[in-house]
Motif scaffolding. Structure first.
Motif, PDB file in Angstrom:
ATOM      1  N   ILE A  50      -9.682   8.445 -35.309  1.00  9.27           N
ATOM      2  CA  ILE A  50      -9.747   7.160 -36.010  1.00  9.27           C
ATOM      3  C   ILE A  50      -9.793   6.044 -34.969  1.00  9.27           C
ATOM      4  CG2 ILE A  50      -7.235   6.957 -36.187  1.00  9.27           C
ATOM      5  CD1 ILE A  50      -7.680   5.707 -38.988  1.00  9.27           C
ATOM      6  N   GLY A  51     -10.505   4.975 -35.284  1.00  9.56           N
ATOM      7  CA  GLY A  51     -10.569   3.839 -34.374  1.00  9.56           C
ATOM      8  C   GLY A  51     -11.042   2.589 -35.084  1.00  9.56           C
ATOM      9  N   LEU A  52     -10.738   1.447 -34.499  1.00 14.21           N
ATOM     10  CA  LEU A  52     -11.165   0.160 -35.030  1.00 14.21           C
ATOM     11  C   LEU A  52     -12.565  -0.132 -34.504  1.00 14.21           C
ATOM     12  CD1 LEU A  52     -10.278  -2.289 -36.700  1.00 14.21           C
ATOM     13  CD2 LEU A  52      -9.402  -3.288 -34.583  1.00 14.21           C
ATOM     14  N   ALA A  53     -13.514  -0.355 -35.404  1.00 18.96           N
ATOM     15  CA  ALA A  53     -14.902  -0.587 -35.010  1.00 18.96           C
ATOM     16  C   ALA A  53     -15.160  -2.081 -34.818  1.00 18.96           C
ATOM     17  CB  ALA A  53     -15.857  -0.016 -36.038  1.00 18.96           C
ATOM     18  N   GLN A  54     -14.949  -2.859 -35.829  1.00 13.65           N
ATOM     19  CA  GLN A  54     -15.048  -4.310 -35.789  1.00 13.65           C
ATOM     20  C   GLN A  54     -13.841  -4.797 -36.561  1.00 13.65           C
ATOM     21  OE1 GLN A  54     -18.764  -5.970 -37.110  1.00 13.65           O
ATOM     22  NE2 GLN A  54     -19.967  -4.518 -35.964  1.00 13.65           N
ATOM     23  N   PRO A  55     -13.482  -6.051 -36.433  1.00 13.30           N
ATOM     24  CA  PRO A  55     -12.297  -6.509 -37.165  1.00 13.30           C
ATOM     25  C   PRO A  55     -12.344  -6.093 -38.631  1.00 13.30           C
ATOM     26  CG  PRO A  55     -13.076  -8.243 -35.731  1.00 13.30           C
ATOM     27  CD  PRO A  55     -14.095  -7.118 -35.675  1.00 13.30           C
ATOM     28  N   GLY A  56     -11.353  -5.306 -39.011  1.00 12.77           N
ATOM     29  CA  GLY A  56     -11.252  -4.878 -40.398  1.00 12.77           C
ATOM     30  C   GLY A  56     -12.011  -3.615 -40.747  1.00 12.77           C
ATOM     31  N   GLN A  57     -12.845  -3.111 -39.839  1.00 11.21           N
ATOM     32  CA  GLN A  57     -13.599  -1.885 -40.116  1.00 11.21           C
ATOM     33  C   GLN A  57     -12.985  -0.720 -39.344  1.00 11.21           C
ATOM     34  OE1 GLN A  57     -17.695  -2.605 -39.131  1.00 11.21           O
ATOM     35  NE2 GLN A  57     -18.045  -3.828 -40.962  1.00 11.21           N
ATOM     36  N   VAL A  58     -12.807   0.393 -40.046  1.00 13.31           N
ATOM     37  CA  VAL A  58     -12.191   1.564 -39.438  1.00 13.31           C
ATOM     38  C   VAL A  58     -13.195   2.710 -39.437  1.00 13.31           C
ATOM     39  CG1 VAL A  58     -10.313   3.234 -39.648  1.00 13.31           C
ATOM     40  CG2 VAL A  58      -9.905   0.829 -40.188  1.00 13.31           C
ATOM     41  N   LEU A  59     -13.379   3.327 -38.282  1.00 13.08           N
ATOM     42  CA  LEU A  59     -14.243   4.483 -38.146  1.00 13.08           C
ATOM     43  C   LEU A  59     -13.366   5.725 -38.090  1.00 13.08           C
ATOM     44  CD1 LEU A  59     -17.093   5.700 -37.595  1.00 13.08           C
ATOM     45  CD2 LEU A  59     -16.496   5.568 -35.181  1.00 13.08           C
ATOM     46  N   GLU A  60     -13.674   6.718 -38.938  1.00 12.48           N
ATOM     47  CA  GLU A  60     -12.921   7.961 -38.946  1.00 12.48           C
ATOM     48  C   GLU A  60     -13.873   9.131 -38.788  1.00 12.48           C
ATOM     49  OE1 GLU A  60      -9.436   7.950 -41.989  1.00 12.48           O
ATOM     50  OE2 GLU A  60     -11.057   6.735 -42.849  1.00 12.48           O
ATOM     51  N   VAL A  61     -13.397  10.163 -38.113  1.00  9.01           N
ATOM     52  CA  VAL A  61     -14.124  11.412 -38.017  1.00  9.01           C
ATOM     53  C   VAL A  61     -13.287  12.467 -38.725  1.00  9.01           C
ATOM     54  CG1 VAL A  61     -15.073  13.182 -36.498  1.00  9.01           C
ATOM     55  CG2 VAL A  61     -15.202  10.777 -35.829  1.00  9.01           C
ATOM     56  N   PHE A  62     -13.931  13.183 -39.631  1.00  5.01           N
ATOM     57  CA  PHE A  62     -13.311  14.289 -40.356  1.00  5.01           C
ATOM     58  C   PHE A  62     -13.993  15.557 -39.871  1.00  5.01           C
ATOM     59  CE2 PHE A  62     -12.684  10.569 -42.836  1.00  5.01           C
ATOM     60  CZ  PHE A  62     -11.502  10.740 -43.544  1.00  5.01           C
ATOM     61  N   ALA A  63     -13.230  16.651 -39.695  1.00  3.36           N
ATOM     62  CA  ALA A  63     -13.819  17.907 -39.250  1.00  3.36           C
ATOM     63  C   ALA A  63     -13.101  19.077 -39.904  1.00  3.36           C
ATOM     64  CB  ALA A  63     -13.741  18.019 -37.732  1.00  3.36           C
ATOM     65  N   SER A  64     -13.819  20.193 -39.972  1.00  5.28           N
ATOM     66  CA  SER A  64     -13.243  21.423 -40.517  1.00  5.28           C
ATOM     67  C   SER A  64     -13.058  22.429 -39.394  1.00  5.28           C
ATOM     68  CB  SER A  64     -14.155  22.016 -41.592  1.00  5.28           C
ATOM     69  OG  SER A  64     -15.280  22.628 -40.995  1.00  5.28           O
ATOM     70  N   SER A  65     -12.278  23.445 -39.666  1.00  5.02           N
ATOM     71  CA  SER A  65     -12.064  24.510 -38.675  1.00  5.02           C
ATOM     72  C   SER A  65     -13.336  25.325 -38.447  1.00  5.02           C
ATOM     73  CB  SER A  65     -10.927  25.433 -39.116  1.00  5.02           C
ATOM     74  OG  SER A  65     -11.243  26.042 -40.353  1.00  5.02           O
ATOM     75  N   LYS A  66     -14.303  25.204 -39.354  1.00  6.83           N
ATOM     76  CA  LYS A  66     -15.576  25.918 -39.198  1.00  6.83           C
ATOM     77  C   LYS A  66     -16.592  25.110 -38.396  1.00  6.83           C
ATOM     78  CE  LYS A  66     -14.945  28.714 -43.228  1.00  6.83           C
ATOM     79  NZ  LYS A  66     -15.583  29.505 -44.232  1.00  6.83           N
ATOM     80  N   GLY A  67     -16.248  23.883 -38.008  1.00  2.00           N
ATOM     81  CA  GLY A  67     -17.114  23.086 -37.144  1.00  2.00           C
ATOM     82  C   GLY A  67     -17.901  21.986 -37.813  1.00  2.00           C
ATOM     83  N   SER A  68     -17.889  21.893 -39.147  1.00  5.53           N
ATOM     84  CA  SER A  68     -18.604  20.779 -39.786  1.00  5.53           C
ATOM     85  C   SER A  68     -17.832  19.489 -39.542  1.00  5.53           C
ATOM     86  CB  SER A  68     -18.780  21.027 -41.282  1.00  5.53           C
ATOM     87  OG  SER A  68     -17.535  20.974 -41.952  1.00  5.53           O
ATOM     88  N   TRP A  69     -18.536  18.367 -39.479  1.00  2.90           N
ATOM     89  CA  TRP A  69     -17.874  17.073 -39.281  1.00  2.90           C
ATOM     90  C   TRP A  69     -18.632  15.980 -40.022  1.00  2.90           C
ATOM     91  CZ3 TRP A  69     -20.877  13.309 -37.105  1.00  2.90           C
ATOM     92  CH2 TRP A  69     -21.960  13.713 -36.332  1.00  2.90           C
ATOM     93  N   THR A  70     -17.882  14.905 -40.314  1.00  2.00           N
ATOM     94  CA  THR A  70     -18.430  13.744 -41.021  1.00  2.00           C
ATOM     95  C   THR A  70     -17.819  12.482 -40.434  1.00  2.00           C
ATOM     96  OG1 THR A  70     -18.588  15.048 -43.058  1.00  2.00           O
ATOM     97  CG2 THR A  70     -18.697  12.657 -43.291  1.00  2.00           C
ATOM     98  N   MET A  71     -18.647  11.452 -40.194  1.00  2.60           N
ATOM     99  CA  MET A  71     -18.158  10.128 -39.767  1.00  2.60           C
ATOM    100  C   MET A  71     -18.177   9.210 -40.978  1.00  2.60           C
ATOM    101  SD  MET A  71     -19.879   9.078 -36.207  1.00  2.60           S
ATOM    102  CE  MET A  71     -18.923   9.260 -34.756  1.00  2.60           C
ATOM    103  N   VAL A  72     -17.083   8.476 -41.133  1.00  2.00           N
ATOM    104  CA  VAL A  72     -16.926   7.569 -42.265  1.00  2.00           C
ATOM    105  C   VAL A  72     -16.497   6.204 -41.742  1.00  2.00           C
ATOM    106  CG1 VAL A  72     -15.587   7.123 -44.360  1.00  2.00           C
ATOM    107  CG2 VAL A  72     -16.281   9.463 -43.809  1.00  2.00           C
ATOM    108  N   MET A  73     -17.162   5.148 -42.214  1.00  2.00           N
ATOM    109  CA  MET A  73     -16.770   3.779 -41.878  1.00  2.00           C
ATOM    110  C   MET A  73     -16.149   3.155 -43.121  1.00  2.00           C
ATOM    111  SD  MET A  73     -16.773   1.350 -39.545  1.00  2.00           S
ATOM    112  CE  MET A  73     -18.095   1.717 -38.400  1.00  2.00           C
ATOM    113  N   THR A  74     -14.915   2.663 -42.990  1.00  2.00           N
ATOM    114  CA  THR A  74     -14.240   2.015 -44.109  1.00  2.00           C
ATOM    115  C   THR A  74     -14.198   0.512 -43.855  1.00  2.00           C
ATOM    116  OG1 THR A  74     -12.911   3.985 -44.515  1.00  2.00           O
ATOM    117  CG2 THR A  74     -12.136   1.934 -45.506  1.00  2.00           C
ATOM    118  N   LEU A  75     -14.605  -0.251 -44.851  1.00  2.00           N
ATOM    119  CA  LEU A  75     -14.648  -1.708 -44.779  1.00  2.00           C
ATOM    120  C   LEU A  75     -13.342  -2.303 -45.281  1.00  2.00           C
ATOM    121  CD1 LEU A  75     -18.274  -2.054 -46.178  1.00  2.00           C
ATOM    122  CD2 LEU A  75     -17.551  -1.929 -43.788  1.00  2.00           C
TER     123      LEU A  75
END
Length: 100
Positions: A50-75
């Protein structure tokens, strides 16, 4: 690998079914709670970064034990957007004192 593009298309379809609306051909957005639940239930992906992208925006990375991953930006308004997906996620541990 064919599996991930099909999974990405399935994820976007599932997001649409939950009322999360597509904003572009590659991005789907909706309430963060619904997106996080979908990633956990359907893809067994949990937050790994997880990290702060721009003021108020949060970038998260989700991953599974099988190796799939997804990036999500929350406003700031709580709307989350799927911005990237992939396979072969690996956690990298930085060794103390190693500049790389």
């Amino acid at each position: 690998m064919i599996r991930r593009p099909l999974a990405s298309a399935t994820l976007i379809g599932a997001i649409a079914a939950f009322g999360i609306t597509p904003t572009t051909a590659q991005t789907s957005c909706g309430p963060r709670e619904q997106l996080v639940k979908l990633l956990a239930d359907q893809y067994k992906e949990d937050p790994v970064g997880i990290g702060l992208a721009q003021p108020g925006q949060v970038l998260e990375v989700f991953a599974s034990s099988k190796g799939s991953w997804t990036m999500v930006m929350t406003l700031p308004d709580g709307k989350a957007c799927l911005i990237a997906t992939g396979d072969n996620w690996e956690m990298v541990t930085k060794i103390k004192g190693n500049p790389a």
